[in-house]
Structures are given as structure tokens and as C-alpha cells.
Design a protein around this motif. Structure first.
Motif: not given
Length: 202
Positions: A168-175
């Protein structure tokens, strides 16, 4: 009460006001123009204070940059706490983190939204700079918040909690990166929808 003893006239309060104005000016100029491109003169002009006021409150521009990074972290935490106050379960707590990022994107910016102010600043700082450590800790704190909510959601699955929190952290930072390039929070809202779908499959 005499004028000299009023809170507004007290020297400590005047310094506090100047510090607040300088931090607000630094936040505006650093985010809009970049840390390296923003000089002391631009900050004091934006704040409407004399240059000496800056050095009465901060040892140097580098000291002001560190204060700015700390303030950005606290600003995001405030957005998160406001979102968290309105939720009642762990799933919603996870999504509150995404909502706080979207709220960050929706704030008024002089030249529009340019992504995460902390990451933007870190990109300008050299390897080993203490400011990069501030940014790293902020991102770790965000992932820890996600893990905390997930831990409540999946109390008997600690390994999965760590994996999903990182995901989720990766998803958040990519977004956030895409939202910064596109100048708006649409990608962050899409990321929230993806996160909600993932949580529903756990």
C-alpha cells in the motif's frame, strides 16, 4: 494593562510571529520554486520581515530548510488526524491515510500541485544530508500507520500485515508521483479505490 505588557508587544511573541511568517513563506516559496532556487531575500520578502528577523529565528537557510521539512511532516499528520477522527474501524483507518494524501493534493498552491513537498525537497538535497533522513522517517511513519491499521484488521497475520503495508505504501507513493506530474489528486483517488479493493480481498 500597558501596551508594553500586551501579548502582541512582548518580544517573544514578536519573534514567534516572525518565525511563523518565515516558515509560511518558506513553505510557499520552497514548494513553488524549489529549495535551491529560493534565496533568503525571496523568503523575507514573502514574509514581509527584515533579513535580520530570519537570522534571529533560524541559524541559516539550512536550519530553515530543516524546520520546513519538519513542518511539512506535521502538516500531513494534521490532515491524517482529521481524517482519522471521522472513522470507526481499521479498514477506514487505512483509507484515511490515502484520503490525507488526497487532501494534501487539494490544498491551494501558487503554481498548482507538484507532488509531495518532502520528496521534492529531498530530491534537491545531496546524499547524506540530514534533511533526507527527515523525509525517510516521514515515509516510514506513513507505512507504520498503514501497518498499525492493518494489524487491527488482520491481528493473526503479522507477516501479511508487513507485506500489505509495504504494498500500500508503494501504491500511495506511486500515485503521489503521478499526481504531482499531472497537477491534481485524481491518481490519489484512484489509488484509494485500488486500496479499498485490496482490503476487501484480504
Amino acid at each position: 494593562m500597558s501596551e508594553a505588557s500586551t501579548p502582541a508587544a512582548h518580544p517573544a511573541n514578536r519573534r514567534g510571529t516572525a518565525r511563523t511568517r518565515l516558515l509560511a513563506a518558506a513553505a510557499k516559496r520552497f514548494y513553488a520554486d524549489g529549495v535551491s532556487a529560493t534565496g533568503i531575500d525571496a523568503i523575507t520578502a514573502e514574509a514581509g520581515v527584515a533579513k535580520m528577523s530570519l537570522y534571529n529565528n533560524f541559524a541559516s537557510k539550512a536550519d530553515l530548510v530543516m524546520a520546513y521539512l519538519d513542518a511539512r511532516h506535521e502538516e500531513w499528520l494534521d490532515l491524517y488526524r482529521r481524517r482519522l477522527a471521522a472513522v470507526s474501524d481499521a479498514r477506514s483507518g487505512v483509507l484515511a491515510v490515502f484520503d490525507a494524501y488526497a487532501d494534501h493534493a487539494d490544498l491551494a498552491y501558487e503554481h498548482g500541485f507538484r507532488g509531495c513537498g518532502l520528496l521534492n525537497a529531498a530530491a534537491e538535497l545531496p546524499a547524506g544530508h540530514e534533511g533526507r533522513e527527515v523525509v525517510r522517517r516521514h515515509k516510514e511513519d506513513v507505512e507504520s500507520l498503514l501497518a498499525g491499521h492493518l494489524g487491527a484488521l488482520l491481528p493473526d497475520r503479522p507477516e501479511e500485515v508487513r507485506t500489505v503495508a509495504e504494498h500500500l505504501a508503494f501504491l500511495l507513493e506511486g500515485a503521489m508521483a503521478r499526481a504531482g506530474l499531472e497537477g491534481g489528486g485524481t491518481r490519489l483517488r484512484h489509488a484509494r479505490t485500488l486500496a479499498a479493493g485490496l482490503l476487501d480481498r484480504l
